[in-house]
Scaffold this active site. Structure first.
Site: not given
Length: 227
Positions: A123, A177, A208
């Site tokens: 991320s 996600d 995620h």
């Protein structure tokens, strides 16, 4: 935010291999997490002892994050709003890039060749890994970008390092996600491919997070680029 040209080394978790380290993976966590986040995954990667891989998991400093109401949390840079592709915290990205460069230099000082160093991240950490890795002056073993996107992408063409034009790049993303939609990961991939980079892309039916299949793929990829 401080703008030190030579930042001190971040606090970090270091996992040493059973034999002397000859390679290193520097793995950056996501927003609000810390270096402990991906430590349990190392034993699941199936890396052979002879690769001699050291893992370094730095902790991002705690800063106020605008999109979260200014709440202070570990972050590699501020996120100013949902339109963050147009409103990016350039100073924060550049500072974290220098911090990652300092970690790379520390491994070099310990005798690890740049060609044996992988920069990785999830991320927000993956965005820094991409930004720094593609601009790093010396050739790297690889760049691993999980559930992430590109920051300051408009500057890549001008700033890209010739030493890493052929660097192996692994991108993985969850098709469901909700935090970083898969389209943002695909946009990063398309940007890199348009500039001539070869990107290995995998998507998984997940949100995620990471999944077992992805961890297996990461292990295979690391074995290949560090062989």
């Amino acid at each position: 935010m401080a703008d030190d040209s030579k930042p001190t080394l971040l606090e970090r978790i270091v996992l040493e291999p059973a034999k002397s380290a000859t390679a290193c993976v520097i793995w950056l966590h996501g927003l609000g997490a810390d270096g402990h986040d991906f430590v349990p995954i190392v034993r699941e990667l199936g890396l052979p002892t002879e690769l001699g891989v050291r893992f370094v998991f730095p902790h991002a400093p705690a800063i106020g994050v605008t999109i979260n109401g200014g709440m202070v949390m570990p972050a590699w840079y501020d996120i100013l709003g949902m339109d963050f592709e147009r409103r990016e915290d350039e100073a924060g990205v550049l500072l974290s890039t220098r911090r990652l460069e300092a970690l790379i230099a520390d491994q070099r000082a310990q005798g690890i060749a740049s060609e044996r160093i992988v920069v990785a991240g999830f991320s927000q950490g993956g965005a820094i890994a991409l930004h720094a890795g593609l601009r790093h002056a010396e050739p790297l073993a690889g760049i691993m970008a999980l559930s992430t996107y590109m920051v300051l992408g408009e500057s890549l063409e001008a700033q890209a390092s010739e030493a890493n034009r052929g660097v192996p790049i692994l991108q993985c993303h969850g098709s469901q996600d909700p935090m970083v939609p898969i389209g943002r990961g695909q946009a990063a991939r398309e940007r890199m491919e348009a500039l001539g980079y070869a990107v290995e892309w995998h998507s998984y039916p997940m949100q995620h997070q990471v999944c077992a299949e992805e961890i297996d793929e990461v292990g295979r990829w690391l074995r290949r680029v560090l062989a």
